[in-house]
Design a protein around this motif. Structure first.
Motif, PDB file in Angstrom:
ATOM      1  N   LYS A   1       7.719   6.299   1.909  1.00 56.24           N
ATOM      2  CA  LYS A   1       8.270   5.638   0.504  1.00 56.24           C
ATOM      3  C   LYS A   1       9.865   5.614   1.068  1.00 56.24           C
ATOM      4  CE  LYS A   1       5.245   6.302  -3.087  1.00 56.24           C
ATOM      5  NZ  LYS A   1       4.861   6.785  -4.540  1.00 56.24           N
TER       6      LYS A   1
ATOM      7  N   LEU B   1       0.781  -1.294   0.117  1.00 53.11           N
ATOM      8  CA  LEU B   1      -0.205  -0.006   0.037  1.00 53.11           C
ATOM      9  C   LEU B   1       0.951   1.256  -0.109  1.00 53.11           C
ATOM     10  CD1 LEU B   1      -2.736  -0.973   2.541  1.00 53.11           C
ATOM     11  CD2 LEU B   1      -2.985  -0.740  -0.021  1.00 53.11           C
TER      12      LEU B   1
ATOM     13  N   GLU C   1       3.882   1.338  -1.239  1.00 56.22           N
ATOM     14  CA  GLU C   1       4.416   1.652  -2.366  1.00 56.22           C
ATOM     15  C   GLU C   1       3.535   2.081  -3.646  1.00 56.22           C
ATOM     16  OE1 GLU C   1       6.074  -2.181  -3.489  1.00 56.22           O
ATOM     17  OE2 GLU C   1       7.623  -2.077  -2.137  1.00 56.22           O
ATOM     18  N   ALA C   2       2.216   1.920  -3.350  1.00 54.95           N
ATOM     19  CA  ALA C   2       1.199   2.454  -4.326  1.00 54.95           C
ATOM     20  C   ALA C   2       0.766   3.762  -4.201  1.00 54.95           C
ATOM     21  CB  ALA C   2       0.201   1.374  -4.448  1.00 54.95           C
ATOM     22  N   PHE C   3       0.468   3.978  -2.780  1.00 54.89           N
ATOM     23  CA  PHE C   3      -0.350   5.182  -2.490  1.00 54.89           C
ATOM     24  C   PHE C   3       0.235   5.949  -1.466  1.00 54.89           C
ATOM     25  CE2 PHE C   3      -3.389   1.788  -3.467  1.00 54.89           C
ATOM     26  CZ  PHE C   3      -4.021   2.207  -4.751  1.00 54.89           C
ATOM     27  N   GLY C   4       1.831   5.587  -0.894  1.00 52.29           N
ATOM     28  CA  GLY C   4       2.006   6.421   0.258  1.00 52.29           C
ATOM     29  C   GLY C   4       3.052   7.749  -0.101  1.00 52.29           C
ATOM     30  N   THR C   5       3.117   8.437   0.910  1.00 52.94           N
ATOM     31  CA  THR C   5       3.733   9.759   0.711  1.00 52.94           C
ATOM     32  C   THR C   5       5.336   9.449   0.274  1.00 52.94           C
ATOM     33  OG1 THR C   5       4.299  10.054   2.983  1.00 52.94           O
ATOM     34  CG2 THR C   5       2.155  10.992   2.128  1.00 52.94           C
TER      35      THR C   5
END
Length: 418
Positions: free
Chosen positions: A147, A137, A139-143
């Motif tokens: 990351k 999650l 990797e896809a939507f983090g700040t």
């Protein structure tokens, strides 16, 4: 409508599921089939017929013009209803009027897209932990900050794995080079060295008990001189002062017992007073866990003595952005050993370990473990010092040569139950 009513039909059971005559009921997850005749079904079963858990495993595959479907009666995609209840399918013969009933098993058919592997996807979902899913999650939507933290953690993880492999390889090389017997011998020698870390300097080849744990190794001449002022109340104690001390229980029981039999000789009295004050300070110091430099010692404690206690009986630890002094388990054992050694010098090299153990608020096994490591001979003696009435006390005696205790070998015999 059937030409022969079901009420007038005769039921004929077609056999149990073990006979291989089960009917298959396919339930498609994304809708209903408009025309079932255009679907090609294929059934696969596990080859391991001897395994009672695997011999009933089945996989049902279905091919349509547009999609392929797969369902199984085991794993995460299997329907729970198959294990909770039984299903039957009846086939009516219109000519004879007989309805043959078969055991049925439902399959939940999931669509399979080209290039995907159902087993791999299922296994991946099963193997993924909460941390792995959270990382996906991020990797896809983090700040950006999340990351960066994720990348740092993964790099550290790779580094720790590399270090672990290097350590394992180094350990294998050491075992191959030195051999198991040599490593066992080194381990035994290290245990002896570890024990000597918390014991006072010991002279095993001494000819007299007073030279085994020398007094100057316990209290240096400079420290002995610094104890002159704080030990004055012990040196100059009067019967009235002693009565007040006993009533208020101002000091440890060992110290109060010894204050009742102070020698008349001025030099011996002064030496005993200084030893008793330092011993009592060590006992009180052992009760602490985290030492605060400003409030750990009273105003009567000389700075030179407090510095020795901090240096020799604590370890530095980093916590909440600052350094602090802790009394660890090994440091507690070191304090116990020094208290025993001082008590031996005070009591002509035999002392009541039970009294010291209760003063230091530790269990008997811990006290005896340190006493044995110091080479003391342990004996029992009846005592009525007012602690718990007439009882057995453990007495530690320092003799030359030192008593050597062999570590227990093998398992202890079990007691027979009657």
């Amino acid at each position: 409508a059937l030409p022969i009513s079901a009420v007038g039909a005769v039921w004929l059971h077609g056999g149990g599921p073990a006979e291989g005559k089960s009917a298959l009921l396919a339930q498609f997850s994304n809708g209903k089939l408009q025309n079932s005749e255009t679907v090609d079904f294929a059934l696969y079963k596990n080859k391991d017929g001897s395994n009672p858990r695997k011999k009933h495993q089945r996989i049902l595959a279905a091919e349509t013009e547009r999609l392929s479907y797969v369902g199984s009666n085991f794993g995460t995609g299997a329907l729970k209803c198959n294990s909770l209840c039984r299903y039957f399918v009846g086939v009516l013969n219109k000519e004879s009027g007989l309805m043959e009933v078969f055991n049925a098993e439902q399959f939940n058919m999931q669509p399979v897209f080209p290039g995907d592997s159902t087993d791999g996807i299922t296994q991946e979902k099963v193997d993924k932990s909460y941390r792995d899913k959270l990382d996906s999650l991020i990797e896809a939507f983090g700040t950006n900050k999340q990351k960066r933290a994720l990348n740092t953690r993964k790099m550290n993880q790779v580094g720790s794995e590399t270090l672990s492999k290097a350590v394992t390889k180094a350990a294998e090389c050491v075992i191959e080079t030195k051999g198991v017997a040599a490593l066992v011998s080194d381990a035994a020698q290290n245990e002896v060295q570890d024990a000597s870390l918390f014991l006072p300097p010991c002279h095993v080849d001494a000819d007299k008990p007073e030279n085994v744990y020398k007094f100057d190794d316990l209290i240096s001449p400079a420290e002995y001189a610094a104890l002159e002022t704080p030990s004055a109340p012990f040196r100059n104690i009067t019967p009235e002062d002693l009565k007040t001390v006993l009533e208020n229980k101002s000091y440890s029981f060992f110290v109060m017992k010894e204050l009742q039999c102070m020698p008349n000789d001025e030099k011996s009295r002064d030496r005993k007073a200084r030893c008793l004050w330092f011993l009592d300070t060590l006992i009180k110091f052992s009760f602490e866990k985290v030492i605060k430099r400003k409030s750990a010692f009273g105003p009567e404690c000389p700075h030179f003595i407090s510095g020795k206690l901090m240096k020799h009986f604590t370890v530095l630890s980093y916590n909440s952005g600052s350094l602090q002094n802790l009394i660890s388990s090994s440091m507690k054992a070191k304090i116990i050993a020094h208290v025993i050694a001082l008590a031996l010098h005070i009591n002509d090299f035999q002392t009541d370990l039970t009294v010291l153990q209760r003063d230091m608020k530790i269990n008997e096994n811990r006290m005896l473990e340190v006493a044995r490591a110091m080479g003391l001979k342990i004996s029992k003696k009846k005592s009525s010092l007012g602690l718990s009435g007439d009882e057995d006390h453990k007495i530690g005696i320092l003799t030359v040569p030192l008593t050597v205790y062999q570590p227990p070998t093998g398992q202890q015999k079990r007691k027979k139950m009657t």
